[in-house]
Design a protein around this motif. Structure first.
Motif, PDB file in Angstrom:
ATOM      1  N   GLU A  74      -3.277  -1.888  -0.048  1.00 29.88           N
ATOM      2  CA  GLU A  74      -3.080  -2.089   1.392  1.00 29.88           C
ATOM      3  C   GLU A  74      -2.047  -1.098   1.938  1.00 29.88           C
ATOM      4  OE1 GLU A  74      -2.983  -6.223   2.748  1.00 29.88           O
ATOM      5  OE2 GLU A  74      -4.182  -6.776   0.999  1.00 29.88           O
ATOM      6  N   PHE A  75      -1.053  -0.780   1.122  1.00 35.36           N
ATOM      7  CA  PHE A  75      -0.067   0.221   1.525  1.00 35.36           C
ATOM      8  C   PHE A  75      -0.757   1.573   1.694  1.00 35.36           C
ATOM      9  CE2 PHE A  75       3.282   3.305  -0.076  1.00 35.36           C
ATOM     10  CZ  PHE A  75       3.908   3.422   1.154  1.00 35.36           C
ATOM     11  N   ASP A  76      -1.552   1.925   0.705  1.00 35.50           N
ATOM     12  CA  ASP A  76      -2.271   3.200   0.720  1.00 35.50           C
ATOM     13  C   ASP A  76      -3.176   3.307   1.943  1.00 35.50           C
ATOM     14  OD1 ASP A  76      -3.136   5.657  -0.311  1.00 35.50           O
ATOM     15  OD2 ASP A  76      -4.915   4.702  -1.166  1.00 35.50           O
ATOM     16  N   SER A  77      -3.950   2.256   2.193  1.00 39.84           N
ATOM     17  CA  SER A  77      -4.900   2.378   3.299  1.00 39.84           C
ATOM     18  C   SER A  77      -4.180   2.307   4.641  1.00 39.84           C
ATOM     19  CB  SER A  77      -6.025   1.352   3.181  1.00 39.84           C
ATOM     20  OG  SER A  77      -5.616   0.128   3.684  1.00 39.84           O
ATOM     21  N   THR A  78      -3.036   1.629   4.690  1.00 37.64           N
ATOM     22  CA  THR A  78      -2.282   1.606   5.940  1.00 37.64           C
ATOM     23  C   THR A  78      -1.703   2.990   6.241  1.00 37.64           C
ATOM     24  OG1 THR A  78      -1.800  -0.718   5.602  1.00 37.64           O
ATOM     25  CG2 THR A  78      -0.435   0.424   7.205  1.00 37.64           C
ATOM     26  N   GLY A  79      -1.269   3.686   5.192  1.00 36.24           N
ATOM     27  CA  GLY A  79      -0.820   5.066   5.370  1.00 36.24           C
ATOM     28  C   GLY A  79      -1.924   5.924   5.967  1.00 36.24           C
ATOM     29  N   ARG A  80      -3.135   5.754   5.440  1.00 34.73           N
ATOM     30  CA  ARG A  80      -4.274   6.509   5.972  1.00 34.73           C
ATOM     31  C   ARG A  80      -4.603   6.098   7.397  1.00 34.73           C
ATOM     32  NH1 ARG A  80      -7.657   8.097   1.062  1.00 34.73           N
ATOM     33  NH2 ARG A  80      -6.212   7.424  -0.561  1.00 34.73           N
ATOM     34  N   PHE A  81      -4.400   4.818   7.690  1.00 34.20           N
ATOM     35  CA  PHE A  81      -4.651   4.342   9.045  1.00 34.20           C
ATOM     36  C   PHE A  81      -3.740   5.085  10.028  1.00 34.20           C
ATOM     37  CE2 PHE A  81      -3.807   0.978  12.382  1.00 34.20           C
ATOM     38  CZ  PHE A  81      -5.044   1.055  12.984  1.00 34.20           C
ATOM     39  N   PHE A  82      -2.465   5.232   9.665  1.00 34.11           N
ATOM     40  CA  PHE A  82      -1.553   5.980  10.545  1.00 34.11           C
ATOM     41  C   PHE A  82      -1.999   7.437  10.685  1.00 34.11           C
ATOM     42  CE2 PHE A  82       1.531   2.478   9.855  1.00 34.11           C
ATOM     43  CZ  PHE A  82       1.783   2.214  11.192  1.00 34.11           C
ATOM     44  N   ASP A  83      -2.484   7.989   9.599  1.00 28.90           N
ATOM     45  CA  ASP A  83      -2.964   9.356   9.639  1.00 28.90           C
ATOM     46  C   ASP A  83      -4.132   9.479  10.624  1.00 28.90           C
ATOM     47  OD1 ASP A  83      -2.779  11.968   8.766  1.00 28.90           O
ATOM     48  OD2 ASP A  83      -4.408  11.693   7.305  1.00 28.90           O
TER      49      ASP A  83
END
Ligand SMILES: Nc1ncnc2c1ncn2[C@@H]1O[C@H](COP(=O)(O)OP(=O)(O)O)[C@@H](O)[C@H]1O
Ligand SMILES: [Mg+2]
Length: 471
Positions: free
Chosen positions: A325-334
């Motif tokens: 979830e951390f990883d995909s949230t980082g991508r979400f911000f990207d």
């Protein structure tokens, strides 16, 4: 496994192709889906008749004296009882025991009474400056199951319990927030769809005026667009079993917007599609009628989510304290960055060309919030996540609570659950998880209202030539 014979083999061994082929049935064409849908609809009706489905009418429970005095109106129970005794015209609650039970309407009336006649130093009414519009809070993350809808629904309920007037807008075609709030949505014409269509229709109208003035053919207006011009956002909003929560609901058909919006944009490249929802809410006067507008979004960065984010003053991004979830949230911000930066770039190229001031998106606050937090298992990972998101993250972590699981099955919020049904510890901790989430978000809302006022006041004092340089 030694000497295994056939009967002990796992079930996926020994499948006979011929038998399998015969059992398969005919190939399926699209019409079969229609048949399945109509069967399901019939079955649904049967089940509803035999009492398996809720009657669609939700009722909000009552609140006890204990709850009112502990959570809703900051008065001591003894004083509360004295005031009620002295004022028979105030709601007296129902029930035979010492504990009386009050509807939320009663609580709202009582709160008004204490606010006008109670001790001046107590916070009976929440901070809500006049002359500023509702704060719009969007809850988004392109990952599903991170707690968007739970967070959104509980925020709506805690804000309502606190005395704010709330509008909840469901932009997820799965309609979870809608069913939590007991909404009845027939088709896309009961959702935000006509607001977005109407915005495009108005854009097309003004573009057509220019085209016709220049001797060009106007773009055609189809039936959907013409019809959407007749829809007023006010008429899409329904009341709920909460006296101070209204709902602009959603239903599967809203997903159609994700296909329709890009088609409209192709038709007219100058349509600012990201502003459609906000325009509709603003022009319909909706933002003046509420204190807080909460937007729940689908698990995707599609056009509906872009509209929600662009309408939002405050963006909340829930995530669990897990690597994925951390990883995909980082991508979400990207993705947020590239989406909104490319809109800004495109718009500003146009604006510069026409000699107009540039635009940029701006939010009062953006916060990631850890949801479903298990302190025993996830503290280390949560600390790491906290370090990387820094001040973009709320300090509070929303604990995992059995109450949401249980309440979730009946599609209720924990604020709707009767505390007598839970063990006291579970109740207090479950409630605290969402009370503290609300406290953090309330602080953002109040802070940004305050800042809006300061900026208004600053602008005024600048006009008056007050230039002492402080702000
Ligand atoms: N604080 C919590 N404690 C326990 N379960 C939770 C909590 N928050 C959410 N859940 C559960 O997690 C699941 C996903 O939550 P939901 O709000 O539907 O996520 P999303 O809207 O992001 O898909 C739901 O089953 C919900 O009941
Ligand atoms: Mg959801």
């Amino acid at each position: 496994m030694p000497n295994s014979n056939d009967s002990k083999l796992p079930p996926y061994f020994g499948i006979n192709p011929e038998e399998a082929g015969k059992r398969l049935g005919d190939p399926i064409d699209t019409a079969r889906f229609a048949k399945a849908a109509s069967f399901a609809a019939r079955g649904r009706e049967e089940l509803a008749k035999s009492g398996h489905a809720p009657d669609g009418k939700k009722r909000l429970r009552k609140f006890s004296t204990w709850e009112v005095c502990k959570y809703l109106i900051p008065v001591a129970p003894a004083h509360f009882r004295r005031v009620l005794k002295a004022r028979p015209e105030l709601p007296q609650g129902t029930g035979d025991g010492i504990s009386k039970w009050y509807s939320l309407e009663d609580v709202i009336a009582l709160r008004q009474h204490f606010a006008s006649e109670g001790a001046a130093n107590r916070e009976y009414l929440p901070y809500r400056p006049e002359g500023v519009r509702a704060k719009v809070v969007a809850v988004a993350n392109f990952k599903g199951g991170v707690g968007k809808t739970s967070t959104c629904a509980h925020l709506a309920m805690s804000a309502a319990l606190d005395g704010y007037k709330v509008l909840a807008i469901d932009l997820d075609s799965q309609g979870s927030l809608t069913s939590i709030l007991g909404g009845q949505i027939k088709d896309e014409w009961d959702t935000s769809f006509p607001i977005i269509a109407g915005d495009f229709a108005r854009h097309l109208q003004s573009e057509n005026k220019v085209r016709m003035a220049g001797g060009q053919e106007p773009f055609p207006m189809d039936e959907t667009l013409t019809e959407s011009l007749e829809v007023s956002p006010r008429n899409l909003i329904q009341s709920t079993h909460w006296p101070n929560i209204d709902l602009l609901g959603s239903q599967l058909n809203l997903y159609w917007a994700e296909f329709q919006i890009p088609v409209w944009r192709m038709q007219s490249g100058s349509w600012p599609l990201w502003d459609a929802l906000l325009n509709g809410l603003e022009n319909g006067g909706i933002l003046d009628e509420y204190d807080i507008v909460l937007l729940d979004t689908p698990p995707a960065l599609g056009y509906l989510t872009i509209n929600a984010l662009s309408a939002a003053d405050i963006l909340l991004v829930p995530l669990g304290a897990s690597f994925l979830e951390f990883d995909s949230t980082g991508r979400f911000f990207d993705m947020l960055y590239s989406t909104f930066a490319s809109i800004e770039e495109g718009e500003n190229a146009q604006l510069r060309y026409r000699g107009l001031p540039e635009m940029r998106f701006e939010w009062d606050a953006v916060r990631t919030i850890i949801t479903r937090f298990d302190a025993a298992q996830q503290t280390d990972l949560a600390n790491v996540i906290q370090a990387y998101f820094g001040d973009l993250m709320t300090t509070f972590r929303q604990d995992v609570t059995a109450m949401v699981g249980q309440a979730g099955e009946q599609v209720n919020g924990i604020y709707e659950a009767d505390y007598r049904e839970f063990n006291r510890d579970t109740y207090v901790r479950g409630r605290e998880a969402f009370d503290r989430t609300w406290a953090e978000i309330k602080e953002l809302i109040i802070g940004s209202w305050w800042r809006d006022l300061q900026m208004g006041i600053d602008a005024q004092s600048d006009d008056e030539g007050d230039a002492d340089g402080t702000s």
